[in-house]
Write an enzyme that holds these catalytic residues in place. Sequence first.
Site, mmCIF file in Angstrom:
data_model
loop_
_atom_site.group_PDB
_atom_site.id
_atom_site.type_symbol
_atom_site.label_atom_id
_atom_site.label_comp_id
_atom_site.label_asym_id
_atom_site.label_seq_id
_atom_site.Cartn_x
_atom_site.Cartn_y
_atom_site.Cartn_z
ATOM 1 N N CYS A 38 4.814 -7.343 7.347
ATOM 2 C CA CYS A 38 6.317 -6.959 6.470
ATOM 3 C C CYS A 38 6.828 -5.747 7.301
ATOM 4 O O CYS A 38 7.823 -5.226 6.887
ATOM 5 C CB CYS A 38 5.948 -6.654 5.347
ATOM 6 S SG CYS A 38 4.964 -8.255 4.631
ATOM 7 N N HIS A 55 9.674 -0.259 -0.533
ATOM 8 C CA HIS A 55 9.182 -1.393 -0.186
ATOM 9 C C HIS A 55 8.951 -2.325 -1.549
ATOM 10 O O HIS A 55 9.426 -3.578 -1.304
ATOM 11 C CB HIS A 55 7.642 -1.299 0.757
ATOM 12 C CG HIS A 55 7.110 -2.677 0.948
ATOM 13 N ND1 HIS A 55 7.764 -3.506 1.817
ATOM 14 C CD2 HIS A 55 6.144 -3.235 0.722
ATOM 15 C CE1 HIS A 55 7.303 -4.505 2.388
ATOM 16 N NE2 HIS A 55 5.851 -4.275 1.555
ATOM 17 N N GLU A 84 3.012 3.308 -3.476
ATOM 18 C CA GLU A 84 4.127 3.883 -2.902
ATOM 19 C C GLU A 84 4.866 4.945 -3.783
ATOM 20 O O GLU A 84 5.395 5.800 -3.273
ATOM 21 C CB GLU A 84 5.025 2.674 -2.495
ATOM 22 C CG GLU A 84 6.526 3.157 -1.931
ATOM 23 C CD GLU A 84 7.349 1.844 -1.681
ATOM 24 O OE1 GLU A 84 8.293 2.107 -0.810
ATOM 25 O OE2 GLU A 84 7.357 0.852 -2.168
ATOM 26 N N LYS A 141 14.391 -5.791 -3.252
ATOM 27 C CA LYS A 141 13.422 -7.169 -3.247
ATOM 28 C C LYS A 141 13.663 -7.795 -4.508
ATOM 29 O O LYS A 141 13.456 -8.952 -4.864
ATOM 30 C CB LYS A 141 12.045 -6.989 -2.567
ATOM 31 C CG LYS A 141 11.910 -6.678 -1.237
ATOM 32 C CD LYS A 141 10.345 -6.633 -1.061
ATOM 33 C CE LYS A 141 10.409 -6.223 0.471
ATOM 34 N NZ LYS A 141 10.423 -4.701 0.671
ATOM 35 N N HIS A 175 11.102 -11.388 -0.605
ATOM 36 C CA HIS A 175 10.617 -10.371 0.344
ATOM 37 C C HIS A 175 10.501 -11.522 1.520
ATOM 38 O O HIS A 175 9.966 -12.451 1.516
ATOM 39 C CB HIS A 175 9.022 -10.476 -0.079
ATOM 40 C CG HIS A 175 8.198 -9.585 0.791
ATOM 41 N ND1 HIS A 175 8.809 -8.995 1.869
ATOM 42 C CD2 HIS A 175 7.056 -8.837 0.830
ATOM 43 C CE1 HIS A 175 8.246 -8.171 2.383
ATOM 44 N NE2 HIS A 175 6.844 -8.170 1.861
ATOM 45 N N PHE A 204 0.841 -6.553 5.638
ATOM 46 C CA PHE A 204 -0.562 -6.881 5.726
ATOM 47 C C PHE A 204 -1.204 -6.346 7.115
ATOM 48 O O PHE A 204 -0.535 -6.291 8.152
ATOM 49 C CB PHE A 204 -0.817 -8.494 5.904
ATOM 50 C CG PHE A 204 -0.586 -8.913 4.432
ATOM 51 C CD1 PHE A 204 -0.360 -8.168 3.252
ATOM 52 C CD2 PHE A 204 -0.842 -10.383 4.493
ATOM 53 C CE1 PHE A 204 -0.186 -8.713 2.004
ATOM 54 C CE2 PHE A 204 -0.712 -11.126 3.046
ATOM 55 C CZ PHE A 204 -0.312 -10.179 2.078
#
Length: 419
Positions: A169, A309, A320, A341, A346, A407
């Site tokens: 991502c 994010h 975050e 998002k 996403h 990831f």
Amino acid sequence: MTDQNRAVVTGMGMISPVGNTQKEAWEAILAGKSAAAPITRFDCSEFRTRFACEVKGFDPAAYFDAKEARSMDLYTQYAVAAAAQAYDDAGLGWCGCSRDPYRWGVIFASGIGGINTLQEELFKYAQSGTGKPRFSPFMVPKMIGNIAAGVIAVKYDMRGMNYGTVSACASSSHALIDAMNLIRLGKADVIIAGGSEAPINVTGVGGFGALRALSERNDDPATASRPFDKDRDGFVLGEGAAALIIESLDHAQSRGARIYAELCGGGMTADAFHSTLPHPDGTSVEKAMALAMDDAEVNPEDIGYINLHATSTPAGDGPEIGAVQRLFKNSLDKLHVSGTKSMTGHLLGGTGALESAITILSIHNGMIPPTINTVNIDPALDVRVDLTLGKAVEKNINAAMTNSFGFGGQNASIVFKKI
């Protein structure tokens, strides 16, 4: 740094769940519209998750003929369409400027690549019942993750650097940082950078569902992506592409280009913790943001907006928001953040480019997009920053940041400035 080596954004294009042009997408985002809805691409009645943020109304014929379309996986179609919009938006097709094709390049990301092509060919093989390996000769060229960059280069005769970045991502954020650094090094005049993903199929939904990474709010998809909410239960899968024209300031000014913003800083770190889970303390996330600001030569109090994010996962949102509140502890009262998002879903490898475009439009238009669906902020997160809940906010923004985390623990933060 000379003007010749400063990187600026002069064009943007989007194929997204909330709109298939920059104008459509931006208007939908400011209006707080969710793109999440039941999946139409395949029968998912037996799947844990039965909804996603699909691109709607995309017409390949607007960008290439039927033969060209058949030669491309859907992720490449999205990429080429977004790049075409960005190229036109930047005025590169009619500017009449002289160019060295070896100083024009493409860096286009995808976290997964041509997963539709791979699935289609494997399904055909399995269903044939013959056991004979009858695969299309176009399977590999359509499937590989760098092919979008190659196709875009062919379309525009761009013979400079050409590759794809793959970091889950964070993929397209890394593509943009690479483009910025190559402009700074004087290696290019113009680079089309961005990312694309088309994972809404049996394999993509099934694979992420098996990880229990996706929201399962099948009774109310539109409110499923709810960053920082105590009832969040996973991310909503999205698809699409975004492309940005990254150009040296000197080159842009020489042709009288409209400049959206300066791409002035990038920070990249790794969690070095787990293959899918973020580190719970968020220290590497904090470091990525700090490195991006150092690179941009800005201070925390200079940043007016952060596009987070914010995937709406139980494990991801906490590290975050904690990192943001530590790093910006002395300027939280001046800062707005939001998780877009909640509207777009996403886009995996395309998300960094799409959210960079949204962040740039925030600077350019003086508007903070909202976080939608967040009704009950998780008290365990101790949120002390303005999440811009429910409604867009008008605000003059001189500098803004966007975050992308993938990831593998791969983190990227980017800073843009008004110019």
